[in-house]
Design an enzyme around this catalytic site. Sequence first.
Site, PDB file in Angstrom:
ATOM      1  N   CYS A 110       0.844  -1.193   0.000  1.00  0.00           N
ATOM      2  CA  CYS A 110       0.000   0.000   0.000  1.00  0.00           C
ATOM      3  C   CYS A 110       0.878   1.240   0.000  1.00  0.00           C
ATOM      4  CB  CYS A 110      -0.900  -0.017   1.238  1.00  0.00           C
ATOM      5  SG  CYS A 110      -2.054   1.365   1.340  1.00  0.00           S
ATOM      6  N   HIS A 152      -9.107  -3.768  -1.949  1.00  0.00           N
ATOM      7  CA  HIS A 152      -8.104  -3.047  -1.165  1.00  0.00           C
ATOM      8  C   HIS A 152      -8.480  -1.568  -1.052  1.00  0.00           C
ATOM      9  CE1 HIS A 152      -3.805  -2.171   0.014  1.00  0.00           C
ATOM     10  NE2 HIS A 152      -4.198  -0.978  -0.412  1.00  0.00           N
ATOM     11  N   GLU A 153      -8.815  -0.956  -2.187  1.00  0.00           N
ATOM     12  CA  GLU A 153      -9.166   0.468  -2.187  1.00  0.00           C
ATOM     13  C   GLU A 153     -10.502   0.709  -1.496  1.00  0.00           C
ATOM     14  OE1 GLU A 153      -6.798   2.413  -2.804  1.00  0.00           O
ATOM     15  OE2 GLU A 153      -5.553   0.897  -3.788  1.00  0.00           O
ATOM     16  N   HIS A 156     -10.217   1.192   2.131  1.00  0.00           N
ATOM     17  CA  HIS A 156      -9.832   2.548   2.552  1.00  0.00           C
ATOM     18  C   HIS A 156     -11.071   3.424   2.787  1.00  0.00           C
ATOM     19  CE1 HIS A 156      -5.504   2.442   2.382  1.00  0.00           C
ATOM     20  NE2 HIS A 156      -5.513   1.962   1.146  1.00  0.00           N
TER      21      HIS A 156
END
Length: 183
Positions: A110, A152-153, A156
């Site tokens: 990341c 993954h994003e 966030h």
Amino acid sequence: MLVPVLEKLFAQKLSIHQLGNPALRAIAQPIANVRDRQIQKLIDDMLVTLKESKGVGLAAPQVGQSLQLIIIASHPNDRYPHAPQMEPTAMINPQIIGHTQDTEKGWEGCLSVPMIRGLVPRYREIEVEYLDRQGDRQVIKLTDFVARIFQHEYDHLEGKVFLDRVENTLDLASEEEYKKLWQ
């Protein structure tokens, strides 16, 4: 029409927040007006930031904006040499609307957690819904590495980083040791 063209010309690289910054743990808010000039400028700046950082994905919270906006831009690079090639795609107010039960562990890094890699379980296939930068609703299926980038994003946007998904500390490695695994 000259103003949007000039704004793209003046897109700039943004600072990426690092682990420990509270912005990475905040829940991102939906974007009400996709066509707002500030949102369009943020997309352009995030595209520049992602390209210059040699990443494959970036979320608005990583650049200090608690908004539901991610950029997915898979491409082969030093960090992910086997990544498939795709055009950078801005996804606004994205949602996972379906997924298979099949998961797979894969190495992730990341831009907000430099020098660390972790084996993270993710769904291999997902169906997502989002608004594109023109405000049009899109529904697509993503698989394998691109599905991993999206998840993954998307994390966030929920105030999570990939370290929160690692199942065992034995599944962590430094960037240097990770590179040795692939040589």
